[in-house]
Every structure is written in C-alpha cells, then in structure tokens.
Scaffold this motif. Structure first.
Motif, PDB file in Angstrom:
ATOM      1  N   PRO A 117     -52.610  38.990 -54.831  1.00  0.00           N
ATOM      2  CA  PRO A 117     -51.717  37.857 -54.585  1.00  0.00           C
ATOM      3  C   PRO A 117     -51.606  37.593 -53.079  1.00  0.00           C
ATOM      4  CG  PRO A 117     -50.740  39.405 -56.135  1.00  0.00           C
ATOM      5  CD  PRO A 117     -51.943  40.081 -55.554  1.00  0.00           C
ATOM      6  N   LEU A 118     -51.796  36.338 -52.675  1.00  0.00           N
ATOM      7  CA  LEU A 118     -51.820  35.977 -51.266  1.00  0.00           C
ATOM      8  C   LEU A 118     -50.726  34.951 -50.963  1.00  0.00           C
ATOM      9  CD1 LEU A 118     -55.693  35.533 -50.863  1.00  0.00           C
ATOM     10  CD2 LEU A 118     -54.326  37.584 -50.378  1.00  0.00           C
ATOM     11  N   GLY A 119     -50.004  35.184 -49.879  1.00  0.00           N
ATOM     12  CA  GLY A 119     -49.024  34.228 -49.415  1.00  0.00           C
ATOM     13  C   GLY A 119     -49.619  33.315 -48.359  1.00  0.00           C
ATOM     14  N   VAL A 120     -48.858  32.294 -47.975  1.00  0.00           N
ATOM     15  CA  VAL A 120     -49.251  31.358 -46.917  1.00  0.00           C
ATOM     16  C   VAL A 120     -48.188  31.415 -45.822  1.00  0.00           C
ATOM     17  CG1 VAL A 120     -49.633  28.936 -46.313  1.00  0.00           C
ATOM     18  CG2 VAL A 120     -50.475  29.825 -48.494  1.00  0.00           C
ATOM     19  N   ALA A 121     -48.634  31.510 -44.586  1.00  0.00           N
ATOM     20  CA  ALA A 121     -47.692  31.572 -43.469  1.00  0.00           C
ATOM     21  C   ALA A 121     -48.346  31.023 -42.214  1.00  0.00           C
ATOM     22  CB  ALA A 121     -47.223  33.008 -43.232  1.00  0.00           C
ATOM     23  N   GLY A 122     -47.523  30.639 -41.245  1.00  0.00           N
ATOM     24  CA  GLY A 122     -48.017  30.127 -39.972  1.00  0.00           C
ATOM     25  C   GLY A 122     -47.002  29.203 -39.348  1.00  0.00           C
ATOM     26  N   THR A 123     -47.485  28.165 -38.694  1.00  0.00           N
ATOM     27  CA  THR A 123     -46.596  27.198 -38.053  1.00  0.00           C
ATOM     28  C   THR A 123     -46.956  25.782 -38.496  1.00  0.00           C
ATOM     29  OG1 THR A 123     -48.043  27.078 -36.099  1.00  0.00           O
ATOM     30  CG2 THR A 123     -46.173  28.614 -36.015  1.00  0.00           C
ATOM     31  N   ARG A 143     -43.676  34.139 -51.255  1.00  0.00           N
ATOM     32  CA  ARG A 143     -44.119  34.291 -52.632  1.00  0.00           C
ATOM     33  C   ARG A 143     -45.618  34.068 -52.672  1.00  0.00           C
ATOM     34  NH1 ARG A 143     -44.725  29.201 -55.279  1.00  0.00           N
ATOM     35  NH2 ARG A 143     -44.056  27.448 -53.968  1.00  0.00           N
ATOM     36  N   SER A 144     -46.234  34.537 -53.705  1.00  0.00           N
ATOM     37  CA  SER A 144     -47.672  34.350 -53.824  1.00  0.00           C
ATOM     38  C   SER A 144     -47.987  32.887 -54.075  1.00  0.00           C
ATOM     39  CB  SER A 144     -48.205  35.204 -54.973  1.00  0.00           C
ATOM     40  OG  SER A 144     -49.593  34.987 -55.136  1.00  0.00           O
ATOM     41  N   ILE A 145     -48.878  32.336 -53.263  1.00  0.00           N
ATOM     42  CA  ILE A 145     -49.293  30.940 -53.389  1.00  0.00           C
ATOM     43  C   ILE A 145     -50.660  30.827 -54.050  1.00  0.00           C
ATOM     44  CG2 ILE A 145     -49.988  28.895 -52.065  1.00  0.00           C
ATOM     45  CD1 ILE A 145     -47.009  29.198 -52.196  1.00  0.00           C
ATOM     46  N   PRO A 173     -59.716  30.449 -52.581  1.00  0.00           N
ATOM     47  CA  PRO A 173     -58.445  30.816 -53.214  1.00  0.00           C
ATOM     48  C   PRO A 173     -58.010  29.736 -54.208  1.00  0.00           C
ATOM     49  CG  PRO A 173     -58.323  30.944 -50.809  1.00  0.00           C
ATOM     50  CD  PRO A 173     -59.561  30.191 -51.142  1.00  0.00           C
ATOM     51  N   ILE A 174     -57.535  30.154 -55.349  1.00  0.00           N
ATOM     52  CA  ILE A 174     -57.034  29.230 -56.357  1.00  0.00           C
ATOM     53  C   ILE A 174     -55.511  29.164 -56.234  1.00  0.00           C
ATOM     54  CG2 ILE A 174     -56.930  28.686 -58.814  1.00  0.00           C
ATOM     55  CD1 ILE A 174     -59.745  28.581 -57.508  1.00  0.00           C
ATOM     56  N   ALA A 175     -55.009  27.939 -55.999  1.00  0.00           N
ATOM     57  CA  ALA A 175     -53.588  27.770 -55.715  1.00  0.00           C
ATOM     58  C   ALA A 175     -52.811  27.150 -56.859  1.00  0.00           C
ATOM     59  CB  ALA A 175     -53.410  26.907 -54.457  1.00  0.00           C
ATOM     60  N   SER A 176     -53.494  26.598 -57.841  1.00  0.00           N
ATOM     61  CA  SER A 176     -52.791  25.950 -58.951  1.00  0.00           C
ATOM     62  C   SER A 176     -53.758  25.717 -60.102  1.00  0.00           C
ATOM     63  CB  SER A 176     -52.187  24.617 -58.497  1.00  0.00           C
ATOM     64  OG  SER A 176     -51.602  23.924 -59.588  1.00  0.00           O
ATOM     65  N   LEU A 177     -53.203  25.564 -61.294  1.00  0.00           N
ATOM     66  CA  LEU A 177     -54.001  25.185 -62.458  1.00  0.00           C
ATOM     67  C   LEU A 177     -53.905  23.689 -62.727  1.00  0.00           C
ATOM     68  CD1 LEU A 177     -53.304  28.178 -64.873  1.00  0.00           C
ATOM     69  CD2 LEU A 177     -55.208  27.839 -63.279  1.00  0.00           C
ATOM     70  N   ASN A 207     -51.988  39.032 -47.057  1.00  0.00           N
ATOM     71  CA  ASN A 207     -51.871  39.961 -48.165  1.00  0.00           C
ATOM     72  C   ASN A 207     -50.407  40.334 -48.344  1.00  0.00           C
ATOM     73  OD1 ASN A 207     -52.098  41.956 -50.063  1.00  0.00           O
ATOM     74  ND2 ASN A 207     -53.153  43.409 -48.747  1.00  0.00           N
ATOM     75  N   MET A 208     -49.886  40.181 -49.543  1.00  0.00           N
ATOM     76  CA  MET A 208     -48.466  40.420 -49.782  1.00  0.00           C
ATOM     77  C   MET A 208     -48.137  41.877 -50.096  1.00  0.00           C
ATOM     78  SD  MET A 208     -47.187  36.960 -51.696  1.00  0.00           S
ATOM     79  CE  MET A 208     -45.494  37.367 -51.273  1.00  0.00           C
ATOM     80  N   ASP A 209     -49.135  42.750 -50.101  1.00  0.00           N
ATOM     81  CA  ASP A 209     -48.854  44.170 -50.319  1.00  0.00           C
ATOM     82  C   ASP A 209     -47.905  44.699 -49.245  1.00  0.00           C
ATOM     83  OD1 ASP A 209     -50.501  44.256 -52.520  1.00  0.00           O
ATOM     84  OD2 ASP A 209     -52.240  44.994 -51.423  1.00  0.00           O
ATOM     85  N   LYS A 210     -47.015  45.589 -49.632  1.00  0.00           N
ATOM     86  CA  LYS A 210     -46.074  46.204 -48.713  1.00  0.00           C
ATOM     87  C   LYS A 210     -46.636  47.527 -48.171  1.00  0.00           C
ATOM     88  CE  LYS A 210     -42.910  43.074 -49.612  1.00  0.00           C
ATOM     89  NZ  LYS A 210     -42.551  42.035 -48.613  1.00  0.00           N
TER      90      LYS A 210
END
Length: 424
Positions: A117-123, A143-145, A173-177, A207-210
């Motif tokens: 699961p991958l999130g999206v971040a930046g500016t 959240r995972s995007i 990356p697949i972001a939606s169905l 990567n959303m892994d902690k």
C-alpha cells in the motif's frame, strides 16, 4: 530511537523531513531562525537554524571566544531517498481502472515496492502574492492511495526468473477501479481547494510501512527510509544534545537534497550552497575574509550516510577482511577509488574519538570489483577541501522499500556524532 522512528513516520518526502527538522530545532530546542537574506549578527554561544529551500537546511551552534579563524565542524546528510515521483497530468485511464503516471527517483530496488500500500505526499503550489512567490501547501494522504499489483505466478511461470521490470507497464500504480477518478480532484478535496487553484506540485509515493523493531532479541530495525533518515536523525540528536561547543568552534549540521540523483541542483551538495552559507556566516561574525582556507587544517567534515553491511545470506559480496557486521557499531567507510572522503589521517581522528568514548565501530570497504555508490563527502570536499570522513549506519537491503539495520548501531552513530561536536 524514538526520535528516529518519529522522523521516519513524519519524513515521507524531503519536504516533510526538513519540516520535522525545523520544528525540532526551532519549536522544541529554541534555535533562532535566520534568513540569509536578512542582515543579522549571530551572538556567541548562539544556536541557529538557517532558512534555505524547502528540502534542505543548515543549523549551527556557535562556541565562545570566536576568533577570526574558528574551527568549523560540519556533519552532513541528505533528505531524499529512492521512490516514485508523480508526473504532471498523472491520470492513466485503463480498463475499469485508473493508473498513475510516475517515474523512478533514484536507484531503487524496484520489485520491493510491488504489492505494498502506497501513500501520496509532497507539496502543492498555489497562487501567491506575486508570480515569483507561489504559496506552498504540504500534503500527505495519511491513507493508501494506490498499489502496484504483481502478476499472479499462475499467469507467468517464469516470473521468478525475470530481471528488470518494464517501468511504464509493470510499475504503474493503480489508484482506482474507476476510470472517472482523478488524483488532483481527490487531493484538492482533501485540502478543501478548487482543482483549478493548483498551479503545480511535487508529489511522491511513499511506503506506508511503519518502523518495526524485530528479532528474537529485538536487535533489528526494519523500516522504510533508513537511507538516509538514520543519518539525519543522528546528526540532529548529536547537535542538539551536545553539552558544550568547544571554544572558537562552530558546529554545523547540513541536510542536502537530491543525493540519490547526483546532487547537482541548487539544494544539492554539488552546488555553491554550502559555500554561500559559510561565506555569510563569515561576514556576519566578522571572520577573516579567507577563513575557510585558513581554518581548513583545524576543521572537519563528516559525511554521514548508510553503509553496506555484511549480508548473512550473501557473505561473498563483502570484502574478505573488512566486513561491516550489523550490531558491531557504526561504519567507518573507506574507498581506494575515492567514492568516500575518508583517508588514513581522517580515519585516525574517528578512531581516536571512538577509543576515548568507548564507541563501537566497524570498517566498511566494498569488495574488489563491486564499486558501490558515492557519497556527499567527495562532492563537498572538491570545493571545500576540509579533512573529511565518511561514516554511517550499516544496513542490508539498501534502496529497498524496507531496509534492515541494528538498533545498537544507530545508538553508536548518535554517540559518535555528539562526541564529534564536543571534541576540543
């Protein structure tokens, strides 16, 4: 370790890394913020955070009795890491799905990012007071995007034998169905903005892994972004917990960006940025005009970046007599080919401090025929010829979505950097 795990969780992009560093220095530790464009005379024994570009930073502690030729102790790291950067016009319509148009930033282990699961971040950049000063808003999905799904082994029996992946096909990356979904509309909604208000963006997948402490004896740390947030956190801790800056000494922390793609940028190590900051410090403190040259023999650079640890499953990849075992201390990195800045004389400095403070260390040298990557050290010393040593936390699975190192090695790295800043 607590500060490292907080930085890893918060620092999902270089922008977020520097924001965390600034908050720790200014809000928690009381450093005074200094804008280089302002006329400003630092005080002796002062602690300062220098306002630079959004993905790099400089902080300093100024000792007492500063002369025209003070010693300068610099520890430097980088804020970036291999990941996926989202391109402009990101949406790719597929059959009953939406993909994202991305490109690889840095030399990642591609397969390690699949099925996570991958999130999206930046500016996000909006209109500002004028065209040359756009407004910047931080964004993190929390959240995972999206996810990069692998092909089932049933559909390709040779899958495990294949090498490189087709980035434009297999790493989309697949972001939606739904083909009707839209990344920027989703982000604009999260930020309570109109999509039309967004001028541009710097967005990445993370990567959303902690961070996870693992092992029968809880000796290992598995986490995204160990390269190079272990170094950022260790320098930050060493500088802020330094009990006393030696007289006639300036202790400096520098965080560069773009190391993973060559450092040749305005915020990278292969620029005049550090020299510009040092020149400004010299002017504000009324130092000798040639103080960088005159103080070079008594100054020192630490290039802090992760090292290749001996991999228990691939010991043949390590040097015959210089294996950087995890759990044996931080790594002192050497390279005959000048990939690192360490020399025999600067290695002796590191070893002397370690012996005085009983800090464990190990020697990291790449096996002959396996060149390895370069670091900030040789780049910076090419224009700022201070004595330099390359050190870092030894890890395995470097540049993977999750990397692995030893908890005790991070502790040794923190102890050494603190001792480095305190050494008279």
């Amino acid at each position: 370790m607590e500060q490292l795990t907080k930085l890893i969780e918060y620092g999902v992009t270089p922008f977020h890394v520097i924001d965390y560093v600034k908050k720790q220095l200014v809000d928690v530790c009381g450093y005074r913020e200094w804008n280089l464009q302002d006329e400003f005379v630092p005080e002796e024994s002062g602690d300062y955070y220098v306002n630079l570009y959004g993905t790099n930073a400089v902080a300093m502690r100024i000792g007492k009795n500063i002369t025209k030729k003070p010693a300068v102790r610099i520890a430097m790291a980088h804020s970036d890491y291999p990941c996926f950067q989202i391109k402009p016009n990101p949406d790719i319509s597929k059959a009953h799905a939406l993909g994202l148009n991305v490109e690889i930033y840095g030399g990642m282990n591609q397969k390690s990012w699949i099925d996570r699961p991958l999130g999206v971040a930046g500016t996000i950049l909006l209109k500002g007071e004028n065209a040359f000063s756009p407004k910047t808003i931080f964004y993190q999905s929390n959240r995972s995007i999206c996810i990069i799904p692998s092909l089932a082994i049933h559909m390709d029996r040779e899958l495990n034998k294949k090498g490189a992946l087709d980035v434009a096909k297999e790493l989309v990356p697949i972001a939606s169905l739904s083909e009707e979904s839209d990344l920027l509309k989703t982000i604009a909604k999260d930020l309570s903005l109109d999509t039309e208000a967004i001028l541009d963006y710097d967005l990445f997948l993370y990567n959303m892994d902690k961070p996870t402490i693992c092992g029968l004896d809880s000796s290992m740390l598995a986490s995204p972004r160990l390269d190079n947030l272990t170094s950022v956190a260790a320098i930050l801790k060493g500088l802020t917990q330094c009990s006393k800056v030696p007289d006639n000494t300036i202790d400096i922390m520098v965080i560069f960006d773009n190391e993973e793609v060559g450092s040749l940028s305005k915020q990278g190590a292969d620029s005049q940025l550090l020299s510009m900051v040092l020149d400004k410090i010299g002017t504000c403190l009324d130092l000798s005009p040639d103080y960088k040259v005159e103080t070079a023999p008594q100054s020192f650079l630490l290039s802090v970046d992760v090292a290749h640890a001996n991999h228990p499953n691939y010991e043949e990849k390590s040097d015959a007599t210089n294996k950087a075992y995890m759990g044996k201390g931080f790594a002192l990195k050497r390279s005959v080919g000048q990939k690192y800045g360490t020399t025999a004389s600067t290695s002796a400095v590191v070893k002397d401090i370690c012996q005085k403070q009983d800090i464990p260390y190990t020697i990291a040298i790449n096996k002959t025929g396996i060149p390895g990557g370069s670091t900030l050290g040789p780049i910076v010393t090419s224009y700022l010829p201070f004595p330099c040593a390359d050190i870092g936390m030894p890890i395995v699975a470097m540049h993977s979505a999750v990397e692995l190192g030893a908890v005790s090695d991070y502790d040794a790295l923190c102890r050494f950097i603190k001792a480095f800043y305190e050494e008279a």
